[in-house]
Design a protein around this motif. Structure first.
Motif, PDB file in Angstrom:
ATOM      1  N   THR A 163     -24.219  -2.275   7.659  1.00  0.00           N
ATOM      2  CA  THR A 163     -24.804  -2.818   8.898  1.00  0.00           C
ATOM      3  C   THR A 163     -24.397  -1.973  10.111  1.00  0.00           C
ATOM      4  O   THR A 163     -25.204  -1.754  11.017  1.00  0.00           O
ATOM      5  CB  THR A 163     -24.409  -4.295   9.110  1.00  0.00           C
ATOM      6  N   ILE A 164     -23.162  -1.474  10.093  1.00  0.00           N
ATOM      7  CA  ILE A 164     -22.739  -0.671  11.246  1.00  0.00           C
ATOM      8  C   ILE A 164     -23.373   0.724  11.193  1.00  0.00           C
ATOM      9  O   ILE A 164     -23.696   1.312  12.229  1.00  0.00           O
ATOM     10  CB  ILE A 164     -21.196  -0.606  11.369  1.00  0.00           C
ATOM     11  N   LYS A 165     -23.586   1.219   9.984  1.00  0.00           N
ATOM     12  CA  LYS A 165     -24.256   2.522   9.845  1.00  0.00           C
ATOM     13  C   LYS A 165     -25.703   2.427  10.351  1.00  0.00           C
ATOM     14  O   LYS A 165     -26.182   3.294  11.087  1.00  0.00           O
ATOM     15  CB  LYS A 165     -24.237   2.966   8.383  1.00  0.00           C
ATOM     16  N   ILE A 166     -26.384   1.349   9.951  1.00  0.00           N
ATOM     17  CA  ILE A 166     -27.764   1.147  10.411  1.00  0.00           C
ATOM     18  C   ILE A 166     -27.791   0.976  11.929  1.00  0.00           C
ATOM     19  O   ILE A 166     -28.643   1.536  12.624  1.00  0.00           O
ATOM     20  CB  ILE A 166     -28.394  -0.083   9.706  1.00  0.00           C
ATOM     21  N   ALA A 167     -26.811   0.214  12.474  1.00  0.00           N
ATOM     22  CA  ALA A 167     -26.763  -0.006  13.934  1.00  0.00           C
ATOM     23  C   ALA A 167     -26.596   1.325  14.663  1.00  0.00           C
ATOM     24  O   ALA A 167     -27.245   1.556  15.696  1.00  0.00           O
ATOM     25  CB  ALA A 167     -25.624  -0.953  14.282  1.00  0.00           C
ATOM     26  N   ASN A 168     -25.747   2.196  14.126  1.00  0.00           N
ATOM     27  CA  ASN A 168     -25.528   3.504  14.774  1.00  0.00           C
ATOM     28  C   ASN A 168     -26.801   4.353  14.744  1.00  0.00           C
ATOM     29  O   ASN A 168     -27.172   4.961  15.756  1.00  0.00           O
ATOM     30  CB  ASN A 168     -24.380   4.256  14.089  1.00  0.00           C
ATOM     31  N   LEU A 169     -27.465   4.402  13.580  1.00  0.00           N
ATOM     32  CA  LEU A 169     -28.697   5.197  13.463  1.00  0.00           C
ATOM     33  C   LEU A 169     -29.805   4.618  14.340  1.00  0.00           C
ATOM     34  O   LEU A 169     -30.546   5.347  15.008  1.00  0.00           O
ATOM     35  CB  LEU A 169     -29.160   5.253  12.000  1.00  0.00           C
ATOM     36  N   LEU A 170     -29.895   3.288  14.347  1.00  0.00           N
ATOM     37  CA  LEU A 170     -30.944   2.626  15.128  1.00  0.00           C
ATOM     38  C   LEU A 170     -30.693   2.807  16.627  1.00  0.00           C
ATOM     39  O   LEU A 170     -31.626   3.061  17.403  1.00  0.00           O
ATOM     40  CB  LEU A 170     -30.985   1.139  14.749  1.00  0.00           C
ATOM     41  N   SER A 171     -29.433   2.704  17.000  1.00  0.00           N
ATOM     42  CA  SER A 171     -29.067   2.894  18.409  1.00  0.00           C
ATOM     43  C   SER A 171     -29.471   4.301  18.868  1.00  0.00           C
ATOM     44  O   SER A 171     -30.060   4.481  19.939  1.00  0.00           O
ATOM     45  CB  SER A 171     -27.557   2.689  18.561  1.00  0.00           C
ATOM     46  N   GLU A 172     -29.166   5.296  18.020  1.00  0.00           N
ATOM     47  CA  GLU A 172     -29.516   6.689  18.329  1.00  0.00           C
ATOM     48  C   GLU A 172     -31.038   6.846  18.479  1.00  0.00           C
ATOM     49  O   GLU A 172     -31.515   7.468  19.429  1.00  0.00           O
ATOM     50  CB  GLU A 172     -29.033   7.563  17.164  1.00  0.00           C
ATOM     51  N   GLU A 173     -31.770   6.252  17.552  1.00  0.00           N
ATOM     52  CA  GLU A 173     -33.237   6.348  17.574  1.00  0.00           C
ATOM     53  C   GLU A 173     -33.814   5.695  18.839  1.00  0.00           C
ATOM     54  O   GLU A 173     -34.657   6.277  19.525  1.00  0.00           O
ATOM     55  CB  GLU A 173     -33.813   5.660  16.326  1.00  0.00           C
ATOM     56  N   LEU A 174     -33.345   4.493  19.150  1.00  0.00           N
ATOM     57  CA  LEU A 174     -33.905   3.754  20.294  1.00  0.00           C
ATOM     58  C   LEU A 174     -33.527   4.410  21.621  1.00  0.00           C
ATOM     59  O   LEU A 174     -34.338   4.469  22.543  1.00  0.00           O
ATOM     60  CB  LEU A 174     -33.451   2.291  20.251  1.00  0.00           C
ATOM     61  N   LYS A 175     -32.298   4.927  21.696  1.00  0.00           N
ATOM     62  CA  LYS A 175     -31.880   5.624  22.919  1.00  0.00           C
ATOM     63  C   LYS A 175     -32.716   6.886  23.123  1.00  0.00           C
ATOM     64  O   LYS A 175     -33.061   7.232  24.250  1.00  0.00           O
ATOM     65  CB  LYS A 175     -30.399   5.989  22.840  1.00  0.00           C
ATOM     66  N   SER A 176     -33.022   7.573  22.018  1.00  0.00           N
ATOM     67  CA  SER A 176     -33.828   8.802  22.130  1.00  0.00           C
ATOM     68  C   SER A 176     -35.229   8.492  22.667  1.00  0.00           C
ATOM     69  O   SER A 176     -35.910   9.364  23.191  1.00  0.00           O
ATOM     70  CB  SER A 176     -33.928   9.513  20.782  1.00  0.00           C
ATOM     71  N   ARG A 177     -35.647   7.232  22.540  1.00  0.00           N
ATOM     72  CA  ARG A 177     -36.958   6.818  23.067  1.00  0.00           C
ATOM     73  C   ARG A 177     -36.846   6.240  24.479  1.00  0.00           C
ATOM     74  O   ARG A 177     -37.821   5.750  25.022  1.00  0.00           O
ATOM     75  CB  ARG A 177     -37.591   5.763  22.155  1.00  0.00           C
ATOM     76  N   GLY A 178     -35.629   6.232  25.009  1.00  0.00           N
ATOM     77  CA  GLY A 178     -35.454   5.785  26.393  1.00  0.00           C
ATOM     78  C   GLY A 178     -34.958   4.363  26.557  1.00  0.00           C
ATOM     79  O   GLY A 178     -34.777   3.893  27.684  1.00  0.00           O
TER      80      GLY A 178
END
Ligand SMILES: [Zn+2]
Length: 395
Positions: free
Chosen positions: A145-160
């Motif tokens: 869950t924390i790995k997914i949160a980190n990847l998802l956070s990176e993806e969403l931040k890259s979209r602004g």
């Protein structure tokens, strides 16, 4: 005296000075009729050549302008040509009709600038959630869950997007800690946007109550860990927070979890697999809380609440399911209803649009293969980014 000095020749008058002769006259050659004809011919030739040069230059300039060109234009030339035609149209169109069609800011597909996402990676610390093999210390849920949160956070931040995460380390955080943290984040966002509906005293009072829940960090009602979220229905404090959060249409909450399903006696995996996207509605919560078995002993029983973003929750969850399974068909659920109401505390006790999303069954090989593959998880995160953009575009 020199007797050999010649005498002037008077017979031809050759040495007789001519007082009227000028220098030019002396240099001008004497022309014959044939010489004059030759000169006229030469002048005609020069005029003719001049005309040829003038006409030739004109033809060259016309060719350069493309008037006589039959060559097929290249794509670049087409673009340049259309640009020049736009320019010439702009030059010839009256000022009131020259509004440019292209705006200064171009929104890219999937852009999430100006939106907020609160991620809640499930479990952690002594709470190990589920695992594969059954009850083992391998493939434990909080690690994923924390790995997914980190990847998802990176993806969403890259979209602004602005991203908040309720847990960033492998420590224990109670359900009510996470809910309190989510309410505090929402208060911060509302305040930043200038729409916090509380007086300074009221804001301070709510913040202190929520911070106390975080400090206790325990799901127990007896220890005070539920705080203003305790009991059924919605009290005055929680109602105020719910109503504030209902207005935050540019904020969503995603609690990240994994599923597992084992045969009760053999502890061998059952064939269930795929993602499940769960949400709450007023009806689902009120039905759930009306059952005595779902009440916490000693906690207040309050009036049922009917102000949740019911339609938004359903649309949000269906959009997530559709986008994730379109890009990763192996995560398509083999259950009857993968998008459904489930009254988890983290979605039941907040007023935001939200979901508890089960990212697959760690007990099933198909899902496990994806969960163990970072590249595959990045595809899932990208699909979530796309689905959020789609969701926000419809709100
Ligand atoms: Zn879980």
């Amino acid at each position: 005296m020199n007797n050999k000095q010649p005498y002037p020749d008077h017979r031809k008058g050759a040495n007789k000075p001519n007082p009227t002769r000028t220098y030019s006259q002396t240099r001008r050659p004497v022309r014959s009729k044939s010489e004059i004809a030759r000169r006229i011919f030469m002048a005609k030739c020069i005029i003719f050549l001049g005309l040829v040069l003038v006409l030739g230059g004109g033809v060259y300039l016309l060719c350069r302008s493309g008037l006589f060109s039959k060559k097929t234009a290249s794509p670049t030339e087409v673009v340049l040509s259309s640009l020049s035609s736009v320019t010439s149209e702009a030059e010839t169109t009256p000022p009131e009709d020259t509004t440019p069609e292209v705006t200064e800011t171009t929104v890219l597909p999937g852009d999430l600038s100006g939106y907020y996402v609160i991620l809640d990676p499930g479990h952690g610390g002594w709470d190990r959630g589920t695992a594969y093999p059954y009850n083992s210390d391998q493939n434990e849920e909080p690690t994923y869950t924390i790995k997914i949160a980190n990847l998802l956070s990176e993806e969403l931040k890259s979209r602004g997007a602005t991203v908040y995460v309720t847990r960033t380390d492998d420590e224990y955080y109670s359900l009510y800690y996470r809910i309190a943290e989510t309410h505090l984040i929402c208060m911060d966002i509302a305040k930043e946007k200038g729409i916090l509906p509380f007086s300074e005293e009221r804001e301070q009072d709510l913040r202190e109550k929520l911070e106390e829940v975080k400090r206790i960090n325990d799901n127990s009602y007896d220890k005070g860990g539920m705080g203003l979220m305790a009991g059924t229905g919605v009290g005055e404090d929680l109602k105020a927070l719910f109503e504030m959060e209902y207005q935050l249409t540019d904020v969503v909450f995603i609690s990240i979890h994994l599923n597992a399903d084992y045969d009760e006696s053999t502890h061998e995996p059952v064939d269930h697999h795929g993602i499940e996207v769960t949400y709450v509605t007023d009806d689902s919560v009120n039905t759930y809380e009306s059952k005595e078995s779902n009440r916490t002993a000693g906690a207040p029983v309050r009036e049922a609440y009917n102000g949740r973003p019911n339609e938004r929750n359903l649309m949000f969850c269906q959009t997530l399911y559709d986008y994730i399974t379109k890009d990763t068909p192996n995560l398509k659920s083999n259950m009857d209803k993968p998008v459904y109401t489930a009254n988890w505390a983290v979605t039941r006790k907040i007023g935001l649009t939200g979901t508890l999303l089960e990212f697959g069954f760690i007990s099933h090989e198909t899902d496990r293969t994806i969960l163990q593959d970072e590249a595959a998880l990045k595809v899932v995160c990208s699909s979530i980014g796309d689905s959020l953009a789609e969701y926000f575009s419809k709100i």
